[in-house]
Enzyme design. Structure first.
Site, PDB file in Angstrom:
ATOM      1  CE  LYS A  22      -1.816   1.557   4.090  1.00 34.19           C
ATOM      2  NZ  LYS A  22      -1.467   3.089   4.367  1.00 34.19           N
ATOM      3  NE  ARG A 121       0.300  10.986  10.146  1.00 33.00           N
ATOM      4  CZ  ARG A 121       0.105   9.676   9.348  1.00 33.00           C
ATOM      5  NH1 ARG A 121      -1.029   9.160   9.713  1.00 33.00           N
ATOM      6  NH2 ARG A 121       0.991   9.347   8.538  1.00 33.00           N
TER       7      ARG A 121
HETATM    8  C1  UD1 Z   1       4.280   7.147   6.185  1.00 30.35           C
HETATM    9  C2  UD1 Z   1       3.441   5.660   6.178  1.00 30.35           C
HETATM   10  C3  UD1 Z   1       3.017   5.194   7.473  1.00 30.35           C
HETATM   11  C4  UD1 Z   1       4.293   5.020   8.407  1.00 30.35           C
HETATM   12  C5  UD1 Z   1       5.080   6.417   8.232  1.00 30.35           C
HETATM   13  C6  UD1 Z   1       6.258   5.987   9.353  1.00 30.35           C
HETATM   14  C7  UD1 Z   1       2.361   5.989   4.055  1.00 30.35           C
HETATM   15  C8  UD1 Z   1       1.228   6.383   3.106  1.00 30.35           C
HETATM   16  N1  UD1 Z   1       2.365   6.220   5.202  1.00 30.35           N
HETATM   17  O1  UD1 Z   1       3.635   7.894   6.746  1.00 30.35           O
HETATM   18  O2  UD1 Z   1       2.323   3.974   7.191  1.00 30.35           O
HETATM   19  O3  UD1 Z   1       3.855   5.001   9.772  1.00 30.35           O
HETATM   20  O4  UD1 Z   1       5.434   6.682   7.083  1.00 30.35           O
HETATM   21  O5  UD1 Z   1       7.219   5.003   8.770  1.00 30.35           O
HETATM   22  O6  UD1 Z   1       3.679   5.872   3.296  1.00 30.35           O
HETATM   23  N2  UD1 Z   1       6.202  14.945  10.271  1.00 30.35           N
HETATM   24  C9  UD1 Z   1       6.359  16.091  10.661  1.00 30.35           C
HETATM   25  N3  UD1 Z   1       6.317  17.027   9.755  1.00 30.35           N
HETATM   26  C10 UD1 Z   1       6.428  16.708   8.608  1.00 30.35           C
HETATM   27  C11 UD1 Z   1       6.219  15.295   7.916  1.00 30.35           C
HETATM   28  C12 UD1 Z   1       6.155  14.344   9.286  1.00 30.35           C
HETATM   29  O7  UD1 Z   1       6.522  16.508  11.904  1.00 30.35           O
HETATM   30  O8  UD1 Z   1       6.147  17.483   7.450  1.00 30.35           O
HETATM   31  C13 UD1 Z   1       6.130  13.955  11.710  1.00 30.35           C
HETATM   32  C14 UD1 Z   1       4.875  13.148  11.548  1.00 30.35           C
HETATM   33  O9  UD1 Z   1       3.773  14.121  12.180  1.00 30.35           O
HETATM   34  C15 UD1 Z   1       5.326  11.781  12.365  1.00 30.35           C
HETATM   35  C16 UD1 Z   1       6.985  11.618  11.665  1.00 30.35           C
HETATM   36  O10 UD1 Z   1       7.317  12.930  11.300  1.00 30.35           O
HETATM   37  O11 UD1 Z   1       5.409  11.991  13.749  1.00 30.35           O
HETATM   38  C17 UD1 Z   1       6.823  10.662  10.717  1.00 30.35           C
HETATM   39  O12 UD1 Z   1       6.076  10.858   9.775  1.00 30.35           O
HETATM   40  P1  UD1 Z   1       6.161  10.605   8.270  1.00 30.35           P
HETATM   41  O13 UD1 Z   1       7.695   9.647   8.174  1.00 30.35           O
HETATM   42  O14 UD1 Z   1       6.216  11.724   7.342  1.00 30.35           O
HETATM   43  O15 UD1 Z   1       5.178   9.510   7.913  1.00 30.35           O
HETATM   44  P2  UD1 Z   1       4.223   9.617   6.879  1.00 30.35           P
HETATM   45  O16 UD1 Z   1       4.766   9.768   5.416  1.00 30.35           O
HETATM   46  O17 UD1 Z   1       2.983  10.461   7.177  1.00 30.35           O
END
Ligand code: UD1
Length: 416
Positions: A22, A121
């Site tokens: 996914k 998030r």
């Molecule tokens: C992706 C996955 C999810 C997985 C996660 C971590 C998809 C669709 N989803 O989510 O299943 O659990 O990676 O492996 O691929 N953050 C910020 N600012 C930002 C971006 C992120 O503070 O601009 C924080 C988020 O709130 C979170 C952490 O960074 O606490 C990790 O997020 P991120 O690696 O971006 O995960 P996703 O891409 O949302």
């Protein structure tokens, strides 16, 4: 409202096949927006989230056809630059259409995805990266309005290796003028699959899977077909389920290398597994020792397997300490597991799991996708029949889960 009715105590035997990932296919569908020629994606799982992403790109002007596990996408013309609110609000991951749409059209409007069950998030690092490439970001009545008069390659250091930010920046940079370096990039296998796909379409991306990704922008992409990698989280969930219930199952269509952090921890707990062809054979008796788990970015232990692993350890010998470092609020499954008798205490970002003899069936609710997988595992090992509500969360990420598990002997029924 649908629910799963699961009677525990059956040991599992046979073969279970993992679907395409996914989290790999979602950004790849978004990346198809970069290309005006037809794209074919094989092993694209038929999931709620994938359907939503298909609807998002259709609303933008692409055509999408599904035939079994094959998707045919043609983004010949993109005649709309606004991702519809009702779709984006259903699935946060639709934010990854921002990078490719900006690169292709120079302008994108997308509703701010907001928080979700597992934390606030934010998307600040996505936006910071796009701004470094020359985009202007405005907030307009809940919508992000991102535009550019021409993206230019840049050197971007991510404060944290965010998966989504790395993907958005990679896709925007793939069509920018000049060279982009993403430093402290995410290294997840899904990032590598996206890079592979971009390169198959004619992109120039090197270093994916390491902390520095090097992208040389190209002006045009061409038609290609791509096979999506197997879903490591689905595979990991099934490995944990079989270990917990006991039995002998071949989990096939697996890249064992992607599962190293899970396999290491399962072996530490005493589970026996061997690689067999493109699968992993797992046999167990359901009795294991507690271990400690700390979630981290890849190649650390994946946060998406924290909940299923916790369910697995509820009946282990001893005490296990779980520390969640990736998301701020990812212990929603704990209260539900406790309803089934688990002994778990939360202290800040840690949960202490004291192993008990057995779980008991109870009515429970899946609050998010992986919490749902944890409850399926718990129910399959519990005494009695458990009703799990909130299963639309499970349908977001586990393809035909009840069919797959029934085929290896689980007693699981979907009731509408
Ligand atoms: C992706 C996955 C999810 C997985 C996660 C971590 C998809 C669709 N989803 O989510 O299943 O659990 O990676 O492996 O691929 N953050 C910020 N600012 C930002 C971006 C992120 O503070 O601009 C924080 C988020 O709130 C979170 C952490 O960074 O606490 C990790 O997020 P991120 O690696 O971006 O995960 P996703 O891409 O949302």
């Amino acid at each position: 409202m649908s629910k799963f009715s699961i009677t525990g105590g059956k040991s599992l035997e046979g073969t279970i096949t993992v679907s395409g990932a996914k989290n790999a296919v979602l950004p790849i569908i978004a990346a198809s927006l970069l290309c005006a020629e037809p794209i074919q994606l094989d092993d694209a799982p038929d999931l709620l989230d994938v359907n939503v992403m298909n609807q998002v790109i259709s609303a933008l002007g692409a055509t999408v056809e599904r035939n079994g596990s094959t998707l045919k996408i043609h983004a010949h013309e993109i005649d709309c630059i606004e991702a519809p609110y009702d779709l984006v609000s259903q699935m946060r991951a639709s934010i990854v259409t921002m990078g490719p749409l900006l690169a292709r059209k120079g302008h994108v409007r997308i509703s701010h995805p907001g928080g979700c069950a597992i934390g606030s998030r934010p998307i600040n690092w996505h936006l910071k990266g796009l701004e470094a490439l020359g985009a202007e970001v405005k907030m307009d009545h809940g919508f992000l309005d991102v535009s550019s008069k021409g993206l230019r390659g840049a050197r971007i250091y991510l404060d944290y290796p965010s998966v989504g930010a790395t993907e958005n920046i990679m896709m925007a940079a793939a069509m920018a003028h000049g060279t982009t370096l993403i430093e402290n990039a995410a290294q997840e296998p899904e990032i590598v699959d996206l890079a592979t796909f971009l390169n198959e379409m004619g992109g120039k991306v090197r270093g994916a899977g390491t902390s520095i990704i090097h992208i040389e922008g190209v002006r045009e992409f061409h038609s290609t077909s791509h096979t999506v990698i197997p879903d490591r989280i689905e595979a990991g969930s099934y490995l944990l389920i079989v270990a917990a219930t006991g039995g002998d199952v071949l989990v096939q269509n697996v890249i064992a290398d992607h599962l190293k952090p899970l396999i290491a921890k399962m072996e530490e707990a005493g589970v026996r597994m061997i690689e067999e062809g493109d699968g992993i054979r797992i046999s167990g008796d359901g009795v294991y020792n507690a271990v400690d788990i700390k979630t981290q970015v890849h190649p650390g232990f994946p946060t998406d397997l924290q909940a299923p692993f916790m369910a697995f350890l509820t009946r282990a010998n001893g005490t296990g300490l779980f520390t969640e470092t990736v998301f701020e609020n990812r212990f929603m499954h704990v209260d539900e597991l406790k309803r089934m008798g688990a002994d778990i205490k939360i202290e800040g970002r840690s949960a202490i799991v004291q192993g008990i003899q057995r779980l008991n069936a109870a009515p429970v609710t899946a609050t998010d996708l992986r919490a749902g997988a944890a409850l399926i595992l718990a129910a399959l090992t519990a005494e009695g029949t458990t009703a799990i509500r909130g299963i639309h969360h499970i349908d977001r990420g586990y393809e035909k889960v009840e069919e797959k598990l029934s085929r290896i002997g689980a007693d699981i029924v979907r009731e509408d």
